[in-house]
Motif scaffolding. Structure first.
Motif, short mmCIF file in Angstrom:
data_model
loop_
_atom_site.label_atom_id
_atom_site.label_comp_id
_atom_site.label_asym_id
_atom_site.label_seq_id
_atom_site.Cartn_x
_atom_site.Cartn_y
_atom_site.Cartn_z
N GLN A 74 18.79 -11.73 -20.96
CA GLN A 74 18.79 -11.62 -19.50
C GLN A 74 19.81 -12.59 -18.91
O GLN A 74 19.89 -13.74 -19.33
N VAL A 75 20.58 -12.09 -17.96
CA VAL A 75 21.60 -12.90 -17.31
C VAL A 75 21.04 -13.42 -15.99
O VAL A 75 20.56 -12.64 -15.16
N GLN A 76 21.10 -14.71 -15.79
CA GLN A 76 20.63 -15.31 -14.54
C GLN A 76 21.80 -15.49 -13.60
O GLN A 76 22.68 -16.33 -13.85
N LEU A 77 21.80 -14.71 -12.54
CA LEU A 77 22.90 -14.70 -11.58
C LEU A 77 22.50 -15.45 -10.32
O LEU A 77 21.35 -15.38 -9.88
N VAL A 78 23.47 -16.13 -9.74
CA VAL A 78 23.22 -16.86 -8.50
C VAL A 78 24.34 -16.54 -7.52
O VAL A 78 25.52 -16.77 -7.82
N GLU A 79 23.97 -16.02 -6.34
CA GLU A 79 24.94 -15.75 -5.30
C GLU A 79 24.96 -16.91 -4.31
O GLU A 79 23.97 -17.60 -4.11
N SER A 80 26.10 -17.09 -3.67
CA SER A 80 26.23 -18.08 -2.61
C SER A 80 27.34 -17.64 -1.67
O SER A 80 28.12 -16.74 -1.99
N GLY A 81 27.40 -18.29 -0.52
CA GLY A 81 28.48 -18.03 0.42
C GLY A 81 28.07 -17.25 1.65
O GLY A 81 28.86 -17.13 2.60
N GLY A 82 26.87 -16.71 1.66
CA GLY A 82 26.44 -15.97 2.84
C GLY A 82 26.14 -16.90 3.99
O GLY A 82 25.63 -18.00 3.80
N GLU A 83 26.49 -16.46 5.19
CA GLU A 83 26.21 -17.24 6.38
C GLU A 83 26.40 -16.39 7.61
O GLU A 83 26.71 -15.20 7.52
N TRP A 84 26.24 -16.99 8.75
CA TRP A 84 26.45 -16.32 10.03
C TRP A 84 27.94 -16.37 10.36
O TRP A 84 28.60 -17.41 10.19
N VAL A 85 28.48 -15.23 10.85
CA VAL A 85 29.89 -15.17 11.21
C VAL A 85 30.05 -14.19 12.38
O VAL A 85 29.24 -13.27 12.53
N THR A 136 28.40 -15.71 -19.96
CA THR A 136 29.81 -15.61 -19.59
C THR A 136 30.03 -14.32 -18.84
O THR A 136 29.94 -13.23 -19.41
N LEU A 137 30.32 -14.43 -17.56
CA LEU A 137 30.37 -13.24 -16.71
C LEU A 137 31.49 -12.28 -17.08
O LEU A 137 31.38 -11.08 -16.82
N HIS A 138 32.56 -12.76 -17.68
CA HIS A 138 33.66 -11.83 -17.91
C HIS A 138 33.37 -10.84 -19.03
O HIS A 138 34.16 -9.94 -19.29
N TYR A 139 32.21 -10.99 -19.70
CA TYR A 139 31.79 -9.98 -20.67
C TYR A 139 31.12 -8.78 -20.01
O TYR A 139 30.91 -7.76 -20.66
N PHE A 140 30.78 -8.94 -18.71
CA PHE A 140 29.93 -7.94 -18.06
C PHE A 140 30.65 -7.22 -16.92
O PHE A 140 31.40 -7.83 -16.16
N PRO A 141 30.38 -5.90 -16.80
CA PRO A 141 30.76 -5.25 -15.54
C PRO A 141 29.82 -5.75 -14.45
O PRO A 141 28.61 -5.89 -14.69
N ILE A 142 30.38 -6.06 -13.29
CA ILE A 142 29.60 -6.66 -12.20
C ILE A 142 29.67 -5.78 -10.97
O ILE A 142 30.73 -5.23 -10.63
N GLY A 143 28.55 -5.65 -10.31
CA GLY A 143 28.49 -4.92 -9.05
C GLY A 143 27.98 -5.79 -7.93
O GLY A 143 27.26 -6.76 -8.16
#
Length: 125
Positions: free
Chosen positions: A1-12, A28-35
């Motif tokens: 299982q890959v543990q992903l963490v998003e960041s950068g969202g805010e009000w604009v 290592t994310l570059h092994y995976f297709p990402i959506g």
């Protein structure tokens, strides 16, 4: 299982730009297709963009084509979603995900292996 963490969202404000980041601490994310997916209040989660592990294949939904761009930084083990000319219709929780079947035009939630926890993007008019 890959543990992903998003960041950068805010009000604009409408017309503004944001960069969302997706990282993984134990994979290592570059092994995976990402959506990238998003879910607005009261709506189903929809596919926004994806890229193959080699970045040779990319896809953008019609609603974001020409305004959003995905990229990878292999040194930082990160995937980015650059969002420009944002509108209130882009307001949603944005999720990154690893994809079971690669980056396909039919980017569906059923094709996801692992989800991040999401990051909120709010665009005001």
């Amino acid at each position: 299982q890959v543990q992903l963490v998003e960041s950068g969202g805010e009000w604009v404000q409408s017309g503004g730009s944001l960069r969302l980041s997706c990282t993984a601490s134990r994979s290592t994310l570059h092994y995976f297709p990402i959506g990238w997916f998003r879910q607005a209040p009261g709506k189903e989660r929809e596919g926004v963009s994806c890229s193959s592990s080699s970045d040779s294949v990319t896809f953008y939904s019609d609603s974001v084509k020409g305004r959003f761009a995905m990229s990878r930084d292999r040194a930082k083990n990160a995937v980015y979603l650059d969002m420009n000319n944002l509108t209130p219709e882009d307001t949603a929780v944005y999720y990154c995900a690893t994809l079971k079947f690669g980056c396909l035009r039919s980017l569906q939630t059923s094709g996801v292996d692992d989800w991040g926890q999401g990051t909120q993007v709010t665009v005001s008019s």
